[in-house]
Design an enzyme around this catalytic site. Structure first.
Site, PDB file in Angstrom:
ATOM      1  N   SER A 263      73.661 129.800 125.203  1.00 47.14           N
ATOM      2  CA  SER A 263      72.276 129.455 125.188  1.00 47.14           C
ATOM      3  C   SER A 263      71.616 129.907 123.867  1.00 47.14           C
ATOM      4  O   SER A 263      70.392 130.228 123.837  1.00 47.14           O
ATOM      5  CB  SER A 263      71.554 130.149 126.415  1.00 47.14           C
ATOM      6  OG  SER A 263      71.658 131.621 126.249  1.00 47.14           O
TER       7      SER A 263
ATOM      8  N   THR B 140      32.048 103.661 135.120  1.00 43.75           N
ATOM      9  CA  THR B 140      32.909 104.013 136.372  1.00 43.75           C
ATOM     10  C   THR B 140      33.558 102.792 136.693  1.00 43.75           C
ATOM     11  O   THR B 140      33.000 101.575 136.531  1.00 43.75           O
ATOM     12  CB  THR B 140      31.761 104.310 137.588  1.00 43.75           C
ATOM     13  OG1 THR B 140      31.198 103.351 138.011  1.00 43.75           O
ATOM     14  CG2 THR B 140      30.996 105.638 137.184  1.00 43.75           C
ATOM     15  N   HIS B 141      34.914 102.987 136.953  1.00 45.44           N
ATOM     16  CA  HIS B 141      35.716 102.086 137.262  1.00 45.44           C
ATOM     17  C   HIS B 141      35.937 101.288 135.965  1.00 45.44           C
ATOM     18  O   HIS B 141      36.367  99.818 136.059  1.00 45.44           O
ATOM     19  CB  HIS B 141      35.395 100.994 138.423  1.00 45.44           C
ATOM     20  CG  HIS B 141      35.077 101.730 139.603  1.00 45.44           C
ATOM     21  ND1 HIS B 141      35.947 102.081 140.551  1.00 45.44           N
ATOM     22  CD2 HIS B 141      33.831 102.178 140.277  1.00 45.44           C
ATOM     23  CE1 HIS B 141      35.475 102.384 141.652  1.00 45.44           C
ATOM     24  NE2 HIS B 141      34.201 102.675 141.598  1.00 45.44           N
TER      25      HIS B 141
ATOM     26  N   SER C 148      49.824  99.753 110.776  1.00 37.90           N
ATOM     27  CA  SER C 148      50.902  98.848 111.219  1.00 37.90           C
ATOM     28  C   SER C 148      51.889  98.383 109.967  1.00 37.90           C
ATOM     29  O   SER C 148      51.415  98.265 108.755  1.00 37.90           O
ATOM     30  CB  SER C 148      50.360  97.713 111.757  1.00 37.90           C
ATOM     31  OG  SER C 148      51.376  96.498 111.908  1.00 37.90           O
TER      32      SER C 148
ATOM     33  N   LYS D 102      45.285  97.141 110.404  1.00 36.32           N
ATOM     34  CA  LYS D 102      45.418  97.806 111.655  1.00 36.32           C
ATOM     35  C   LYS D 102      45.181  99.334 111.363  1.00 36.32           C
ATOM     36  O   LYS D 102      45.430  99.879 110.400  1.00 36.32           O
ATOM     37  CB  LYS D 102      46.798  97.779 112.502  1.00 36.32           C
ATOM     38  CG  LYS D 102      47.080  96.244 113.179  1.00 36.32           C
ATOM     39  CD  LYS D 102      46.248  96.108 114.268  1.00 36.32           C
ATOM     40  CE  LYS D 102      46.327  97.020 115.449  1.00 36.32           C
ATOM     41  NZ  LYS D 102      47.905  96.854 115.930  1.00 36.32           N
TER      42      LYS D 102
ATOM     43  N   GLU E 258      47.420 108.499 121.146  1.00 35.95           N
ATOM     44  CA  GLU E 258      48.436 107.824 122.229  1.00 35.95           C
ATOM     45  C   GLU E 258      49.553 108.744 122.657  1.00 35.95           C
ATOM     46  O   GLU E 258      50.256 109.054 123.654  1.00 35.95           O
ATOM     47  CB  GLU E 258      48.719 106.716 121.602  1.00 35.95           C
ATOM     48  CG  GLU E 258      47.877 105.552 121.627  1.00 35.95           C
ATOM     49  CD  GLU E 258      48.250 104.176 120.715  1.00 35.95           C
ATOM     50  OE1 GLU E 258      47.599 103.260 120.759  1.00 35.95           O
ATOM     51  OE2 GLU E 258      49.432 104.062 120.201  1.00 35.95           O
TER      52      GLU E 258
END
Length: 471
Positions: free
Chosen positions: A27, A162-163, A284, A290, A297
């Site tokens: 280890s 909401t939602h 990108s 982009k 993320e």
């Protein structure tokens, strides 16, 4: 056993462990991170053995000076090579072998009445004591940034959801502070955990306790712990403090993930309320236009990995017989991995929030009169109508506006009166269609009115003040 490496066991073995077992067992690549804690542990143990009459003054002096040199040597090697190349299986063996090279036979007395079981448990707790302070500081930095932006952008009014459907107008600050309060709860939970962590296992031996007369309370105080573990079997086998941290990291990661998701959505061209800085965006390889919120993320994705680490270690512990079992060796690998991942996520979140741009004009453009439907219902309530009936009346007004191809603000006054005579004058109705007036209605504690938001900011600033030196 092999002469080129120092081993803390093996006197009754004739053969070396197989290569495949060593790959699974060794280890050092992981626990070399604990070298400072292992040396602090060893210095305190040697000192306690000396005070208790089990180690001579000369041997204690040799051990203390030798350990200081070992620490210096390891630190320099890690700075140069990022890892240790010693042949030993773990950091405890490395420290002892290097100490013997410096201090001679005195080093052979260091491990008297101590086991790697209580040694390793203590090292890990010492490391966590410092690490939890560091990660708490990162959470506090993020809270501070959120509060600062909330204070600065209190006049920005934006849609709430909401939602993921438009709900009501709120101050942008109110949205930011919702995450500040979540993270404050994380800090409070970590404070509680830090107190429970401050229990010293050293002196518990392998399983039965210490056969020599030592003062464990004095030893714990030397190491900075508040108390000692009350049972030696519990001391060497419990990993509750690691489970608790992994679960805490998982929850904190969830909070960061939700913040990341909101900011990702708000930065899309469809919303365009937020623009992320170049520092925390990527492009990108194919599409030059982009601007991708990759940092957020990655934070969002990390939450799942943190949850997985918490779950996987719980699975390791499930069904283990008492007391110490080698399965527990995986604790540090998972602990370090989760700690490093969450620390990076906190830094990315803090950097993203501190550098992003908020388009207040675009935020207003995302509002629509339909979001004031609740305000119309409250208007009727203030005129004496029961809320349930007011709700239905406003619903009828929404249907009529849709049929005529207009919004609530453009619906003719006579249409309102046809639906419900309790609607007042045209002037009264038009006065309701004000974003500022709408948010100012919610002035109770925790609301989105200016004074209510100011009160939240003040509370958080006062709370942060106790950590002002750390921040």
């Amino acid at each position: 056993m092999a002469a080129d490496r120092y081993q803390l066991w093996g006197g009754c073995f004739d053969e070396e462990p197989s290569g495949v077992l060593r790959r699974l067992n060794d280890s050092l690549a992981v626990d070399s991170r604990l070298y400072k804690e292992d040396i602090i542990n060893s210095k305190a143990w040697a000192n306690e053995l000396h005070i208790s009459g089990h180690l001579s003054n000369e041997d204690n002096h040799c051990i203390q000076k030798g350990l200081e040199q070992v620490e210096k040597d390891i630190e320099e090697e890690l700075l140069q090579n990022q890892r240790l190349k010693d042949p030993e299986e773990d950091i405890h063996s490395v420290v002892e072998r290097r100490l013997q090279q410096i201090a001679g036979d005195a080093a052979l007395r260091l491990h008297t009445a101590r086991s790697r079981n209580d040694q390793s448990a203590t090292d890990t707790k010492l490391w966590m004591t410092t690490a939890l302070q560091r990660i708490q500081l990162e959470v506090l930095k993020l809270i501070k940034v959120l509060v600062h932006r909330a204070d600065r952008e209190i006049d920005v009014i934006a849609p709430s959801y909401t939602h993921l459907q438009r709900a009501q107008p709120v101050r942008w600050s109110h949205f930011l502070l919702s995450y500040a309060w979540m993270l404050r709860e994380d800090v409070l939970r970590l404070e509680e955990q830090r107190d429970r962590l401050s229990t010293c296992p050293l002196g518990s031996g392998a399983v039965a306790g210490c056969a020599l007369q030592i003062n464990r309370e004095r030893l714990a105080e030397q190491l900075g712990f508040k108390r000692v573990t009350p049972n030696s079997m519990f001391a060497v086998s419990s990993r509750d403090h690691i489970v608790e941290f992994l679960n805490w990291a998982s929850l904190c990661g969830i909070h960061l993930s939700r913040l990341a998701e909101d900011l990702i959505v708000y930065s899309t061209q469809e919303f365009a309320i937020v623009r992320h800085s170049d520092q925390f965006s990527t492009g990108s390889s194919l599409m030059p236009q982009k601007r991708n919120p990759d940092g957020l993320e990655l934070v969002r994705g990390a939450a799942g990995l943190l949850m997985g680490d918490a779950f996987s270690f719980g699975c390791v512990l499930k069904g283990l017989p008492s007391t110490y079992n080698k399965d527990l060796q995986s604790d540090k690998e998972i602990l370090f991995r989760s700690y490093d991942r969450l620390t990076d996520c906190l830094k990315v979140a803090t950097g993203t929030v501190s550098t992003m741009q908020v388009d207040s004009k675009r935020a207003l453009e995302c509002l629509d009169p339909g979001m004031l439907a609740t305000d119309l219902a409250h208007y009727l309530v203030r005129r004496g109508m029961p809320f349930r009936r007011a709700h239905h009346v406003v619903g009828a007004a929404l249907r009529r506006a849709s049929a005529l191809g207009v919004d609530l603000q453009s619906l003719p006054h006579q249409e309102y009166v046809k639906i419900c005579p309790e609607f007042g004058s045209a002037e009264d109705l038009q006065a309701l269609f004000s974003w500022e007036a709408s948010v100012e209605q919610y002035s109770s504690t925790g609301g989105t009115a200016r004074l209510a938001v100011r009160d939240q900011i003040l509370q958080l600033k006062q709370w942060l003040q106790q950590y002002s030196n750390a921040c």
